[in-house]
Write an enzyme that holds these catalytic residues in place. Sequence first.
Site, short mmCIF file in Angstrom:
data_model
loop_
_atom_site.label_atom_id
_atom_site.label_comp_id
_atom_site.label_asym_id
_atom_site.label_seq_id
_atom_site.Cartn_x
_atom_site.Cartn_y
_atom_site.Cartn_z
N SER A 95 5.11 24.69 25.55
CA SER A 95 5.09 24.34 24.13
C SER A 95 4.17 25.28 23.38
CB SER A 95 4.58 22.90 24.01
OG SER A 95 4.15 22.64 22.70
N TYR A 105 -1.73 16.07 25.58
CA TYR A 105 -0.37 16.48 25.93
C TYR A 105 -0.31 18.00 26.09
CZ TYR A 105 4.26 18.29 25.00
OH TYR A 105 5.40 19.03 25.07
N LYS A 117 0.37 20.80 29.42
CA LYS A 117 1.28 21.96 29.45
C LYS A 117 0.50 23.22 29.81
CE LYS A 117 5.22 20.09 28.34
NZ LYS A 117 6.29 20.04 29.35
#
Lengths: 359, 359
Positions: free
Chosen positions: B135, B160, B164
Amino acid sequence: MPEEWKTIFVTGGAGYIGSHCVVELLESGYEVVAIDNFTNSVTGKNGESAALKRVEQITGKKVTFYNCDLIDREKLEEIFNKHKIHCVIHFAAIKAVGESMQIPLHYYRNNIIGAINLLEVMKAAGCFQLVFSSSCTVYGEPAHLPIKENHPTGNITNVYGRTKYFIEEMLKDISRAEEKWNIIVLRYFNPVGAHISGLIGEDPTKPFTNLMPYIAQVAVGHKSELTIFGGDYPTKDGTGIRDYIHVMDLASGHVSALDALRKQHVRLKIYNLGTGKGVSVLELIKTFEKVTGTKVPYVIQDRRDGDIVSMYADTSLARKELGWQSKYDVNQMCKDFWRWQSTNPHGYRSSLQNGTTKK
Amino acid sequence: MPEEWKTIFVTGGAGYIGSHCVVELLESGYEVVAIDNFTNSVTGKNGESAALKRVEQITGKKVTFYNCDLIDREKLEEIFNKHKIHCVIHFAAIKAVGESMQIPLHYYRNNIIGAINLLEVMKAAGCFQLVFSSSCTVYGEPAHLPIKENHPTGNITNVYGRTKYFIEEMLKDISRAEEKWNIIVLRYFNPVGAHISGLIGEDPTKPFTNLMPYIAQVAVGHKSELTIFGGDYPTKDGTGIRDYIHVMDLASGHVSALDALRKQHVRLKIYNLGTGKGVSVLELIKTFEKVTGTKVPYVIQDRRDGDIVSMYADTSLARKELGWQSKYDVNQMCKDFWRWQSTNPHGYRSSLQNGTTKK
């Protein structure tokens, strides 16, 4: 010691730093429940920890010990159900820098999943007090010296260091999310030396490149010479500079951290544990030779990729907030390491081989 | 498609991006073995994936599906033993930014342990081909725009994104350690839109703050108005700027990545998937209203902590090396999203409630 702070759970308790810390804990009035999976330490004849048996000999106190891997979450839960744990000191990790670059997934599994399991089991047991073993490796190449705790982290040159950094970041996240957590992260510089008794010390179970054990292996005759990587660094004598700290100073730093957690809800605090003094490779060798009366032949080879030139701590924050500072100098580090190494030339195996404990 | 490249294992295959990508894979001649644990997606009446049933309807082809959580390593191994997997596309993750700040350990367990298990099982099965869903969050606050792949990563504002980033770092480490790995990391910008059929689309199972589903929820009458956080940013109209990309463009980006892995041993490459165009919140709303003939009332509130002002991709590397570029503009994204949302006002549940599949 107040009853609600008596029992400390020590992961990696049979390891080098763990075992020295357990001595200090027991002598400070704590009770210790220790676990280890013997990745970095030696098993005694009956599955006990050879190092922790010696710790009991030094202190005259008992250590409750379990052979438990943090990956085994169920066993960890059982232990937390069996004992009322007041605080955890999390040493357990695989830590060979070179190996970590060769088998990174193994390092991530052990160190990261181990930490996640531990934190979850602690939370389920209502235990939110934690001292975490981190490392100056998280700073990467220093942007300034001496290094303060607010130096940027994350630009790390090896997988081992990356696992420490990831766990630090996870701890910051859980501390932000849940107010109950009370965490001190200790960033060790270069632990060396041994307990003054000579009964416990560093006993690497894997090939290692740490300088002090290497010097001692040459001095004791197991290796013919020492290899120094890089003699043309921009330092006083061309060799790399580190902040060596006596392992018993490190141990007392953990007791100071426990005091701080007991007195105050700090949420999350980070402290360097070092002496603040930069010592070169050649200086350490010369001191070792002088103090021990041995000769340590060495050769100088090319620099290694990724090696850091110079690294030493600003220790003012730990002095100010934990009331802690190092007491031992490089002479003492060498003397104590040598006492351990010369009386236990094969580490804990020295005594296990002939069935008696050498003293 | 060569036989030794036919079968693609898709984790999170029932999710928003996963299901759209499976359409593209099937239509490109691949066979798909998909898993999902239904954290972010809807189960059909017989434990199947509602989205993947629609995918079969769109393509006229079958998807092999397992309800499997990546935390369940044994089940994962069974699937790898049952099928000869040639390449993995790893979408599966929990992804609610706000929630990730509240329950970080849960995010670390799922996303990180899931990835470690997957990589270990792949290795044991001799499968070293991987496309990983990353992302633009890994870039943190942009230092320059448009963002190139070599922009620094790691200074991330939410848990989050940190998961990643950690996985990206693990992938770099395993790729350095073991030459066999052949990995493409795709950093998505802001996926929106839906398949042109209107049969599949984004169907959040948790409270969400993503702009496009929010707009559509207002347009469809489930919410009275849209809240815009921050109207005084230093942008053309004061609202935040993002790089919205049509989910079918994203899907075709994955097929291009597979082509690249098949043709060449790249070891590890990272590509942005975006359009390269920055679109403001107000522009997206206006376009949505225009294209769909609906009204989307909004209010402007204070900026949110940690929100990034402006973020859009430099997409030249993917164009040059993957031969991929986005085809759809914001009009198309709005039109397709609206087709899905208006014919499925309650997402996949719309058809499950009355037992028939609405078309």
